[in-house]
Write an enzyme that holds these catalytic residues in place. Sequence first.
Site, mmCIF file in Angstrom:
data_model
loop_
_atom_site.group_PDB
_atom_site.id
_atom_site.type_symbol
_atom_site.label_atom_id
_atom_site.label_comp_id
_atom_site.label_asym_id
_atom_site.label_seq_id
_atom_site.Cartn_x
_atom_site.Cartn_y
_atom_site.Cartn_z
ATOM 1 N N PHE A 65 0.863 -1.185 0.000
ATOM 2 C CA PHE A 65 0.000 0.000 0.000
ATOM 3 C C PHE A 65 0.897 1.231 0.000
ATOM 4 C CE2 PHE A 65 -3.614 2.587 0.981
ATOM 5 C CZ PHE A 65 -4.697 1.823 0.597
ATOM 6 N N GLN A 110 -7.457 15.302 4.034
ATOM 7 C CA GLN A 110 -6.863 14.601 2.904
ATOM 8 C C GLN A 110 -7.835 14.575 1.727
ATOM 9 O OE1 GLN A 110 -5.987 10.173 2.984
ATOM 10 N NE2 GLN A 110 -3.942 11.038 3.046
ATOM 11 N N HIS A 161 -8.642 13.004 -2.089
ATOM 12 C CA HIS A 161 -8.347 11.915 -3.018
ATOM 13 C C HIS A 161 -8.418 12.518 -4.410
ATOM 14 C CE1 HIS A 161 -8.537 8.140 -5.131
ATOM 15 N NE2 HIS A 161 -8.258 7.518 -4.010
ATOM 16 N N LEU A 215 -15.680 7.728 -5.173
ATOM 17 C CA LEU A 215 -14.260 7.499 -5.355
ATOM 18 C C LEU A 215 -13.964 6.530 -6.499
ATOM 19 C CD1 LEU A 215 -12.029 7.069 -2.298
ATOM 20 C CD2 LEU A 215 -11.751 5.467 -4.136
ATOM 21 N N GLU A 243 -7.387 4.198 -7.016
ATOM 22 C CA GLU A 243 -6.074 4.393 -7.624
ATOM 23 C C GLU A 243 -5.779 3.296 -8.652
ATOM 24 O OE1 GLU A 243 -5.179 5.276 -3.944
ATOM 25 O OE2 GLU A 243 -4.435 7.268 -4.414
ATOM 26 N N ARG A 301 -0.885 10.883 -3.930
ATOM 27 C CA ARG A 301 -2.199 11.535 -3.937
ATOM 28 C C ARG A 301 -2.112 13.057 -3.928
ATOM 29 N NH1 ARG A 301 -5.941 8.006 0.299
ATOM 30 N NH2 ARG A 301 -5.979 6.165 -1.008
ATOM 31 N N HIS A 354 -11.632 13.480 1.482
ATOM 32 C CA HIS A 354 -11.672 12.047 1.794
ATOM 33 C C HIS A 354 -11.565 11.749 3.287
ATOM 34 C CE1 HIS A 354 -11.357 7.844 0.905
ATOM 35 N NE2 HIS A 354 -10.097 7.733 1.244
ATOM 36 N N ARG A 359 -2.587 11.629 6.552
ATOM 37 C CA ARG A 359 -2.740 10.234 7.000
ATOM 38 C C ARG A 359 -2.177 9.265 5.969
ATOM 39 N NH1 ARG A 359 -7.448 6.208 5.871
ATOM 40 N NH2 ARG A 359 -7.528 7.470 4.004
HETATM 41 C C1 LIG Z 1 -14.497 5.425 0.619
HETATM 42 C C2 LIG Z 1 -13.594 5.305 1.816
HETATM 43 C C3 LIG Z 1 -12.652 4.271 1.877
HETATM 44 C C4 LIG Z 1 -11.801 4.139 2.982
HETATM 45 N N1 LIG Z 1 -10.884 3.122 3.023
HETATM 46 C C5 LIG Z 1 -10.061 2.983 4.094
HETATM 47 C C6 LIG Z 1 -9.123 1.896 4.185
HETATM 48 O O1 LIG Z 1 -9.056 1.048 3.294
HETATM 49 N N2 LIG Z 1 -8.318 1.814 5.266
HETATM 50 C C7 LIG Z 1 -8.374 2.731 6.288
HETATM 51 O O2 LIG Z 1 -7.614 2.590 7.248
HETATM 52 N N3 LIG Z 1 -9.269 3.757 6.240
HETATM 53 C C8 LIG Z 1 -10.109 3.901 5.184
HETATM 54 N N4 LIG Z 1 -11.009 4.946 5.150
HETATM 55 C C9 LIG Z 1 -11.183 5.772 6.346
HETATM 56 C C10 LIG Z 1 -11.946 5.007 7.415
HETATM 57 O O3 LIG Z 1 -12.916 4.193 6.809
HETATM 58 C C11 LIG Z 1 -12.649 5.904 8.435
HETATM 59 O O4 LIG Z 1 -11.758 6.849 8.903
HETATM 60 C C12 LIG Z 1 -13.165 5.106 9.609
HETATM 61 O O5 LIG Z 1 -13.954 4.033 9.176
HETATM 62 C C13 LIG Z 1 -13.939 5.930 10.621
HETATM 63 O O6 LIG Z 1 -14.428 5.081 11.647
HETATM 64 P P1 LIG Z 1 -15.093 5.628 12.966
HETATM 65 O O7 LIG Z 1 -15.368 4.454 13.841
HETATM 66 O O8 LIG Z 1 -14.283 6.732 13.521
HETATM 67 O O9 LIG Z 1 -16.456 6.262 12.469
HETATM 68 P P2 LIG Z 1 -17.660 5.697 11.572
HETATM 69 O O10 LIG Z 1 -17.451 4.335 11.064
HETATM 70 O O11 LIG Z 1 -17.946 6.767 10.586
HETATM 71 O O12 LIG Z 1 -18.839 5.589 12.614
HETATM 72 C C14 LIG Z 1 -19.415 6.724 13.208
HETATM 73 C C15 LIG Z 1 -20.549 6.261 14.093
HETATM 74 O O13 LIG Z 1 -21.029 7.349 14.851
HETATM 75 C C16 LIG Z 1 -22.440 7.376 14.830
HETATM 76 N N5 LIG Z 1 -22.841 8.764 15.062
HETATM 77 C C17 LIG Z 1 -22.344 9.881 14.488
HETATM 78 N N6 LIG Z 1 -22.951 10.972 15.007
HETATM 79 C C18 LIG Z 1 -23.842 10.524 15.925
HETATM 80 C C19 LIG Z 1 -24.769 11.159 16.793
HETATM 81 N N7 LIG Z 1 -24.931 12.485 16.817
HETATM 82 N N8 LIG Z 1 -25.532 10.385 17.594
HETATM 83 C C20 LIG Z 1 -25.425 9.035 17.567
HETATM 84 N N9 LIG Z 1 -24.544 8.398 16.780
HETATM 85 C C21 LIG Z 1 -23.770 9.133 15.964
HETATM 86 C C22 LIG Z 1 -22.815 6.792 13.492
HETATM 87 O O14 LIG Z 1 -24.115 6.270 13.545
HETATM 88 C C23 LIG Z 1 -21.748 5.700 13.357
HETATM 89 O O15 LIG Z 1 -22.185 4.544 14.038
HETATM 90 C C24 LIG Z 1 -11.876 5.080 4.041
HETATM 91 C C25 LIG Z 1 -12.815 6.108 3.980
HETATM 92 C C26 LIG Z 1 -13.657 6.240 2.873
HETATM 93 C C27 LIG Z 1 -14.625 7.378 2.828
#
Ligand SMILES: Cc1cc2nc3c(=O)[nH]c(=O)nc-3n(C[C@H](O)[C@H](O)[C@H](O)COP(=O)(O)OP(=O)(O)OC[C@H]3O[C@@H](n4cnc5c(N)ncnc54)[C@H](O)[C@@H]3O)c2cc1C
Lengths: 595, 82
Positions: free
Chosen positions: A119, A240, A242, A252, A255, A286, A353, A398
Site C-alpha cells: 500500500f 486529505q 483523493h 471514489l 487508484e 495523492r 476524503h 494520514r
Molecule cells: C471510501 C472510503 C474508503 C476508505 N478506506 C479505508 C481503508 O481502506 N483503510 C483505512 O484505514 N481507512 C479507510 N477509510 C477511512 C476510514 O474508513 C474511516 O476513517 C473510519 O472508518 C472511521 O471510523 P469511525 O469508527 O471513527 O467512524 P464511523 O465508522 O464513521 O462511525 C461513526 C458512528 O457514529 C455514529 N454517530 C455519528 N454521530 C452521531 C450522533 N450524533 N448520535 C449518535 N450516533 C452518531 C454513526 O451512527 C456511526 O455509528 C476510508 C474512507 C472512505 C470514505
Amino acid sequence: MNVTKRTFDAVIVGAGGAGLRAALQLSESGLKTAVITKVFPTRSHTVAAQGGVAASLGNSEEDHWHWHMYDTVKGSDWLGDQDAIEFMCRKANEVVIELEHYGMPFDRTDAGKIYQRPFGGHMSNFGEKPVRRSCAAADRTGHAMLHALYQRNVRANTQFFVEWMALDLIRDAEGEVLGVIALEMETGDIVAFQSKATIFATGGAGRIYHSSTNAFINTGDGLGMAARAGIPLEDMEFWQFHPTGVAGAGVLITEGVRGEGGILRNSAGERFMERYAPNAKDLASRDVVSRAMTTEINEGRGCGPNKDFVLLDITHLDPKVIMQRLPGIREISIQFAGTDPIKEPIPVVPTCHYQMGGIPTNYSGQVVAPRGSSMSVAVPGFYAAGECACASVHGANRLGTNSLLDLLVFGKSAGETAVEDVKKSTRAHKDLPQEAIERTLARLNRLDTQKDGADAHESRLAMQRTMQNHCGVFRFADKLKEGVSKILEVQQDVQRIAIKDKSKVFNTARIEALELENLIEVAVSTMISAEARKESRGAHVRDDAPDTPERPNGRDDTNWLKHTLWFKEGNRLDYKSVKLTPLTVPTIELKKRAY
Amino acid sequence: MDADRGARLRRLRWHCRRALLELDLMFQRFWARVGDDLDADGEAGLERLVAMEDHDLWDLVSGRRETDDPQLRSIVERLRQA
Ligand SMILES: Cc1cc2nc3c(=O)[nH]c(=O)nc-3n(C[C@H](O)[C@H](O)[C@H](O)COP(=O)(O)OP(=O)(O)OC[C@H]3O[C@@H](n4cnc5c(N)ncnc54)[C@H](O)[C@@H]3O)c2cc1C
C-alpha cells in the site's frame, strides 16, 4: 421541562469501528455500557473501507513496528505526536490478531497466516523500499471488521440504542463530562444519558465539502457537540483529498484505475502529469496529483462548460481489461458521471476524503484541553477515538490503512482508560446540571418555532461551495481571508434555519438541520485554522508558502511545528507543541518529506 | 396521506442513509423523483431492499448481481432509472 434520565457506567456515541472496539472493552469488563448510534451499527461508514488495516506482522516479508512508525511520522509531515504514533504502531499486531480471534475473515497465505498487501507509503527499513503491511478481508475489510466487533458486543451484553441521535454533551461547571442528551428518532423523545465515562466515536465530517467521498452520515456531530461544550478542536486545517472523485458526485474512483493505465487529461487532451511528475506521471502520490489537477483547473485548462474538472481516460484500454480488472468502475461512471468509460473519459476532481484533525486526545484516549498553564489536561469523564479524535497520529497527512488501525488501537485504549477510571471512582453519579439540558431544549425549540428562517438545503450548499472554493486542495491567502467572512455569514444563516415539518416520528428534516448545526462548526474551525497557518505542511498547501531551499515544500518548522487549537467561543486560536519524544525510541528527526 | 403512512415513509427515508456514498446518491435521486408517490408494492420492495447489507445492495443496484425476486427486481429497476 423534565427529560427522562437513563443511567449507565459508560455511554459511547458511535457504533463504527472505534465505538464498537471501545464498547467491547467496557462491556467485557462488566460495566453497564450503552452505545448510541444514528444508524444500525453495521451501516456505519467504516463499512466503506476496502484497502485494509496496517500492522507490521511481517507475514509476507520482514517488517517492524519501528519502520511503520517512521513511515507514519514522515507521512504526517512531522506534525503527528511521536508518543502516540509509537503507541499505535507497537499495538498494531496485538489488535489485528485480537480481531482475527473475534472471527474477522482476513485473507490468508497458503501457510494460513494473514495475507499482507502492499500500500502507498508502507516502506521497510526506514523508507528504503516498499513492504507488504496491509491486512484485508477481500474488498470488504471495514464491513468484516464491523461484523466481527458487533457480534462480540452482542455477546458481551452491550446495550445498543439504534436510531438515536446524540445532541449535546452534558458538562458541569467544574468541566466534568456527565453524559449526553439524545433524541430517539422513532418517538421524538429527548433523553439524558447519565454516565461516569462518555466516549465519542462519531466519525468524520467530510460532508463540509461539496465534493466528498464520504457518505451523508459523516456530519461531524461529535465535533459540533464538543465545540459547543467548550472543548477545542485540533488541527482542523488538515483534510486529505483523493485525486479522483467523480465530478459532481464525489464517488471514489480507486487508484487501481491509474494503476491499470488510466491517464489524466486537461481540456486540450494533454497528459498533464508528465509536466508535474515526469517519472511517476499519473501514479504520483495523492497530494501531488491532486495539486496538479487543481493547477490545471485554476489556470483555465479544466473541462466542461465551467472548466471545473479534468478527465480520467481509459478509452485506450481493452474493454475486457476494464470489465475484468476494474469491476464497478464502469457502473459508477455510467450512474454518476453519465459516461461510459469504455467510450468516453470520466470527469474527475480532487475530492475530500479524510479528516486528520478532531477532538484532542492523548494516546490513552482521554480528551485533553488547556487548563491553567498546561495545554493538555484530561477532561474528566470524556474520551474520544477514531476519525472524530486527534491523538494525533495522522498529523498533517494520514497514511492509507492507518485509519482502521487508529480505530482499533485508540478505541481499545479509550475503553481501557475509561474502565480504570470508572472502577477507581467510588462516588455515585453526580447530579446533571439542569442548565446544560435547558440549552439543548432551547436549541430544539428555536428550530421548531423559527419564523422566516433560512433554508437548510441552501445553507448546506452554500457551506459546501465555500469550503470547496476557498479551502480546497490548494490554498491562497486572499481566498482564505474571503472564505473566513463567507463561512461566518453562512453560520449566521444556519443559526436561523427553519423546518416546515414539525412531526415527532422520524422527522428527517429536523435531524438534517441538527446535523447541519454540527457541520457548520467543523467548517468554521477548518477555515479559520487554515487561514491562520502561514506555511505548507502535508495536506495544507498554500500558494504563498512554496518549496524553497530554506523551507522545503514550504514547511516552516521554526514557526509552525505546532498543533492548532480552535475554540468556538470567539473563534479563538491557540497552539500547542508537537510531542517529538516517542515512548522508548529516539526522536525521528525532522527531514524534508520526499518520496 | 394519513399520519401513519407519513411516518412510515419518513422512517424508510432514514433507512436509505447508508454506509456507501454510491447508495446515498442513488436513494437521494430516487426520493427526489418518486417521493411520497411510492405505491404499496414499491414501499414493500424498498423495505426489503434497505434491510440488505450495503455491499450486497450495491452489487444488486449496480448490476453486478441479479435477483429473480420480482418485487426486488422492480424496485431496483426504479432505483436505476431515477
Ligand atoms: C471510501 C472510503 C474508503 C476508505 N478506506 C479505508 C481503508 O481502506 N483503510 C483505512 O484505514 N481507512 C479507510 N477509510 C477511512 C476510514 O474508513 C474511516 O476513517 C473510519 O472508518 C472511521 O471510523 P469511525 O469508527 O471513527 O467512524 P464511523 O465508522 O464513521 O462511525 C461513526 C458512528 O457514529 C455514529 N454517530 C455519528 N454521530 C452521531 C450522533 N450524533 N448520535 C449518535 N450516533 C452518531 C454513526 O451512527 C456511526 O455509528 C476510508 C474512507 C472512505 C470514505
